[in-house]
Design an enzyme around this catalytic site. Structure first.
Site, PDB file in Angstrom:
ATOM      1  N   HIS A  94       4.751   0.244  -0.118  1.00 55.25           N
ATOM      2  CA  HIS A  94       5.557  -0.534   0.824  1.00 55.25           C
ATOM      3  C   HIS A  94       4.701  -1.618   1.459  1.00 55.25           C
ATOM      4  O   HIS A  94       3.471  -1.630   1.283  1.00 55.25           O
ATOM      5  CB  HIS A  94       6.161   0.393   1.906  1.00 55.25           C
ATOM      6  CG  HIS A  94       5.137   1.189   2.656  1.00 55.25           C
ATOM      7  ND1 HIS A  94       4.522   2.311   2.130  1.00 55.25           N
ATOM      8  CD2 HIS A  94       4.595   1.012   3.889  1.00 55.25           C
ATOM      9  CE1 HIS A  94       3.670   2.792   3.010  1.00 55.25           C
ATOM     10  NE2 HIS A  94       3.680   2.018   4.086  1.00 55.25           N
ATOM     11  N   ASP A 139       0.824   5.161   1.999  1.00 53.01           N
ATOM     12  CA  ASP A 139       0.143   5.793   3.129  1.00 53.01           C
ATOM     13  C   ASP A 139      -0.601   7.021   2.611  1.00 53.01           C
ATOM     14  O   ASP A 139      -0.038   7.811   1.850  1.00 53.01           O
ATOM     15  CB  ASP A 139       1.162   6.187   4.214  1.00 53.01           C
ATOM     16  CG  ASP A 139       1.802   4.962   4.864  1.00 53.01           C
ATOM     17  OD1 ASP A 139       1.197   3.872   4.791  1.00 53.01           O
ATOM     18  OD2 ASP A 139       2.905   5.088   5.428  1.00 53.01           O
ATOM     19  N   HIS A 199       0.843  -1.200   0.000  1.00 54.20           N
ATOM     20  CA  HIS A 199       0.000   0.000   0.000  1.00 54.20           C
ATOM     21  C   HIS A 199       0.874   1.244   0.000  1.00 54.20           C
ATOM     22  O   HIS A 199       2.085   1.165   0.220  1.00 54.20           O
ATOM     23  CB  HIS A 199      -0.888   0.030   1.253  1.00 54.20           C
ATOM     24  CG  HIS A 199      -0.114   0.169   2.541  1.00 54.20           C
ATOM     25  ND1 HIS A 199       0.582  -0.879   3.103  1.00 54.20           N
ATOM     26  CD2 HIS A 199       0.117   1.234   3.347  1.00 54.20           C
ATOM     27  CE1 HIS A 199       1.189  -0.469   4.202  1.00 54.20           C
ATOM     28  NE2 HIS A 199       0.922   0.825   4.373  1.00 54.20           N
ATOM     29  N   ARG A 232       8.586  -8.773  15.543  1.00 55.70           N
ATOM     30  CA  ARG A 232       8.927  -7.427  15.074  1.00 55.70           C
ATOM     31  C   ARG A 232       7.843  -6.471  15.555  1.00 55.70           C
ATOM     32  O   ARG A 232       6.654  -6.817  15.530  1.00 55.70           O
ATOM     33  CB  ARG A 232       9.002  -7.425  13.551  1.00 55.70           C
ATOM     34  CG  ARG A 232       9.193  -6.040  12.955  1.00 55.70           C
ATOM     35  CD  ARG A 232       9.635  -6.128  11.498  1.00 55.70           C
ATOM     36  NE  ARG A 232       9.903  -4.800  10.997  1.00 55.70           N
ATOM     37  CZ  ARG A 232       9.013  -4.026  10.410  1.00 55.70           C
ATOM     38  NH1 ARG A 232       7.780  -4.459  10.229  1.00 55.70           N
ATOM     39  NH2 ARG A 232       9.333  -2.818  10.002  1.00 55.70           N
TER      40      ARG A 232
HETATM   41  C1  LIG Z   1      -7.664  -1.326   4.176  1.00 58.96           C
HETATM   42  C2  LIG Z   1      -7.458  -0.170   4.734  1.00 58.96           C
HETATM   43  C3  LIG Z   1      -6.696   0.012   6.020  1.00 58.96           C
HETATM   44  C4  LIG Z   1      -6.348   1.472   5.984  1.00 58.96           C
HETATM   45  C5  LIG Z   1      -7.631   2.048   5.414  1.00 58.96           C
HETATM   46  C6  LIG Z   1      -7.845   1.159   4.197  1.00 58.96           C
HETATM   47  O1  LIG Z   1      -9.178   1.169   3.708  1.00 58.96           O
HETATM   48  C7  LIG Z   1      -6.843   1.606   3.097  1.00 58.96           C
HETATM   49  C8  LIG Z   1      -5.603   2.316   3.694  1.00 58.96           C
HETATM   50  C9  LIG Z   1      -5.138   1.700   5.025  1.00 58.96           C
HETATM   51  C10 LIG Z   1      -4.157   2.588   5.766  1.00 58.96           C
HETATM   52  C11 LIG Z   1      -2.686   2.359   5.392  1.00 58.96           C
HETATM   53  C12 LIG Z   1      -1.809   3.330   6.199  1.00 58.96           C
HETATM   54  C13 LIG Z   1      -2.208   3.401   7.679  1.00 58.96           C
HETATM   55  O2  LIG Z   1      -1.733   2.227   8.349  1.00 58.96           O
HETATM   56  C14 LIG Z   1      -3.734   3.508   7.843  1.00 58.96           C
HETATM   57  C15 LIG Z   1      -4.110   3.766   9.304  1.00 58.96           C
HETATM   58  C16 LIG Z   1      -4.261   4.551   6.920  1.00 58.96           C
HETATM   59  O3  LIG Z   1      -4.475   5.722   7.152  1.00 58.96           O
HETATM   60  O4  LIG Z   1      -4.523   3.987   5.681  1.00 58.96           O
HETATM   61  C17 LIG Z   1      -4.377   2.266   7.224  1.00 58.96           C
HETATM   62  C18 LIG Z   1      -5.906   2.129   7.313  1.00 58.96           C
HETATM   63  C19 LIG Z   1      -6.338   1.335   8.554  1.00 58.96           C
HETATM   64  O5  LIG Z   1      -5.683   0.353   8.935  1.00 58.96           O
HETATM   65  O6  LIG Z   1      -7.364   1.698   9.131  1.00 58.96           O
HETATM   66  O1  LIG Z   2       5.329  -2.408   9.928  1.00 62.62           O
HETATM   67  C1  LIG Z   2       5.819  -1.811   8.991  1.00 62.62           C
HETATM   68  O2  LIG Z   2       7.040  -1.752   8.801  1.00 62.62           O
HETATM   69  C2  LIG Z   2       4.926  -1.123   7.988  1.00 62.62           C
HETATM   70  C3  LIG Z   2       3.600  -0.715   8.561  1.00 62.62           C
HETATM   71  C4  LIG Z   2       2.833   0.183   7.659  1.00 62.62           C
HETATM   72  O3  LIG Z   2       3.142   0.311   6.507  1.00 62.62           O
HETATM   73  C5  LIG Z   2       1.676   0.924   8.177  1.00 62.62           C
HETATM   74  O4  LIG Z   2       1.352   0.792   9.372  1.00 62.62           O
HETATM   75  O5  LIG Z   2       1.059   1.679   7.390  1.00 62.62           O
HETATM   76 FE   LIG Z   3       2.185   2.048   5.585  1.00 66.60          FE
END
Ligand SMILES: C=C1C[C@]23C[C@@]1(O)CC[C@H]2[C@@]12CC[C@H](O)[C@@](C)(C(=O)O1)[C@H]2[C@@H]3C(=O)O
Ligand SMILES: O=C(O)CCC(=O)C(=O)O
Ligand SMILES: [Fe+2]
Length: 323
Positions: A253, A198, A196, A263
Site C-alpha cells: 500500500h 507493514d 510498502h 490528510r
Molecule cells: C524505510 C523504512 C521506514 C520503516 C522502516 C524502513 O526501513 C522499512 C519499513 C518502514 C515501516 C513501514 C510501516 C511503518 O510505518 C513503520 C514504522 C514500520 O514498522 O516499517 C515504517 C518504518 C519507519 O518509518 O521507521
Molecule cells: O497514511 C496512510 O494512509 C498510510 C500510512 C502507512 O502506510 C504507514 O504509516 O505505514
Molecule cells: Fe503502511
C-alpha cells in the site's frame, strides 16, 4: 493512467483501478464475520471494518491531539519529539510528502512525550492512551476472529503477542499537507508515503475524510481506498502472512496526496515482543500448503532486516525456506 510526481520529480505512469474493497460489519453474526475476514485477508490482505464500537469521542480526541501537534511550528516539533520526522522515512534514503510522529505505544513513552509536547500537564497523554487501548482491543477482536475463521483451536495464538506487556506495537500519526497548486502535471498526485507492506502482525488505520490510501495487488496497479472516518482499515502485516503459512497476504500500500485539504492518518501497528518466535502453527500446514513456507525467526531478526532495507523492498522473501 495517472502521473505520480515523486519529491525527486521522477515521473511514473500507473494504472488506477476502482473496485469495491471489502467492508465488514462487525455487528453481524460472529461465524459469518469470521469467514468474511478470512476471505478478505486471503484475497486482499485488506478490509475495512464498520460498527467497531470504538467510541466516537476517543477517535475525535486522538484526531485533535494529532492536528494540534502538527499545527506547531516545525522548529518546536523537532525539539519536542525525538520521533517526529518530516519528509524522510526511515534511515535508508526514502522520502515522501509527509510529516509524522511515531510513538512506541508504551505508557511511559506517551507520558514523556505528553510532558514535552505540552510543556506541562496535558491531556495529550490521556487522549493517546485511551485511543491506544481501544484500538488494541479492536485488533485483538479481529485477530481472534481470524483464528476462529482459520479453524485454529488456540484462538488466542495471535493476540497473546500483542497483549504481551513487552509487545513492540507502535502508533503513528501521518500528516499530508495539501500539495502546492497548480501541480507540475495534471491530473497528478504527490507521493506521500511510498509503496510498502507493514512488517508487523496487523495494522489498523483510519484517516480524516480525505482520500490518499491505495493498495496494490499487482505491480503498478493501484486501488484507491474510499475514505470513511467512521471505519478502520485493516492491513495484514508480514508476520501474519508468515504465521498463516502464506494463506493471508501482507498487502502492499501507499499514500498519495492530491486534495485541497490536509490528510491525517493514524496507524496502530500490532507487534509481538522482540524475542517472540514467529512460526506458523501446525494447523496451517495443509494439503494445499504441505510444508512451512518460512523458517522460524524472532521479531528482533525481522525488525533488523526491515530497518536495513528501503521502504519498498521485499523483506519477507529473505525468510522463505530454501533461501
Ligand atoms: C524505510 C523504512 C521506514 C520503516 C522502516 C524502513 O526501513 C522499512 C519499513 C518502514 C515501516 C513501514 C510501516 C511503518 O510505518 C513503520 C514504522 C514500520 O514498522 O516499517 C515504517 C518504518 C519507519 O518509518 O521507521
Ligand atoms: O497514511 C496512510 O494512509 C498510510 C500510512 C502507512 O502506510 C504507514 O504509516 O505505514
Ligand atoms: Fe503502511
Amino acid at each position: 493512467m495517472v502521473i505520480v510526481a515523486t519529491p525527486n520529480s521522477i515521473i511514473q505512469t500507473e494504472k488506477i483501478v476502482s473496485i469495491n474493497l471489502p467492508t465488514i460489519d462487525l455487528s453481524k453474526e460472529r461465524t459469518t464475520v469470521a469467514k468474511l475476514i478470512v476471505k478478505a485477508s486471503e484475497e486482499y490482505g485488506f478490509f475495512n471494518v464498520i460498527n467497531h464500537r470504538i467510541p466516537q469521542h476517543i477517535i475525535e480526541n486522538m484526531e485533535e491531539a494529532g492536528f494540534e501537534f502538527f499545527a506547531k511550528p516545525t522548529s518546536h516539533k523537532v525539539k519536542l519529539a525525538s520521533n517526529y520526522g518530516c519528509k524522510r522515512i526511515g534511515f535508508n534514503g526514502d522520502v515522501g510528502e509527509v510529516e509524522y510522529l511515531l510513538l512506541n505505544g508504551s505508557d511511559s513513552h506517551i507520558a514523556k512525550l505528553s510532558t514535552t509536547i505540552s510543556n506541562g500537564p496535558s491531556d495529550f497523554r490521556y487522549k493517546v492512551s485511551a485511543y491506544r487501548d481501544a484500538v488494541e482491543e479492536l485488533a485483538c477482536e479481529i485477530l481472534e476472529l481470524m483464528a476462529e475463521g482459520l479453524g485454529v483451536p488456540n484462538t488466542s495464538i495471535f493476540t497473546t503477542f500483542i497483549k504481551d506487556p513487552d509487545s513492540d506495537s507502535l502508533l503513528r500519526f501521518n500528516h499530508y499537507p495539501p500539495p502546492p497548486s497548480p501541480l507540475p502535471t495534471s491530473p497528478s498526485s504527490l507521493l506521500g508515503f511510498g509503496e510498502h507492506s507493514d512488517p508487523q502482525i496487523i495494522t489498523l488505520l483510519r484517516s480524516n475524510d480525505v482520500s490518499g490510501l491505495q493498495i496494490s495487488l499487482q505491480h503498478g496497479v493501484w486501488i484507491p481506498v474510499i475514505p470513511d472516518p467512521s471505519a478502520f482499515s485493516v492491513n495484514v502485516g508480514d508476520l501474519l502472512q508468515v504465521m498463516t503459512n502464506g494463506r493471508f497476504v501482507s498487502v502492499r500500500h501507499r499514500a498519495v496526496s492530491n486534495s485541497e485539504k490536509a490528510r491525517m492518518s493514524i496507524a496502530y501497528f500490532g507487534a509481538p515482543p522482540l524475542n517472540a518466535r514467529i512460526v506458523a502453527p501446525p494447523e496451517m500446514v495443509t494439503p494445499e500448503r504441505p510444508s512451512l513456507l518460512f523458517r522460524a525467526f524472532t521479531w528482533a531478526d525481522y525488525k533488523k532486516a526491515t530497518y536495513s532495507l528501503r521502504l519498498g523492498d521485499n523483506r519477507i522473501d529473505l525468510f522463505r525456506n530454501n533461501k
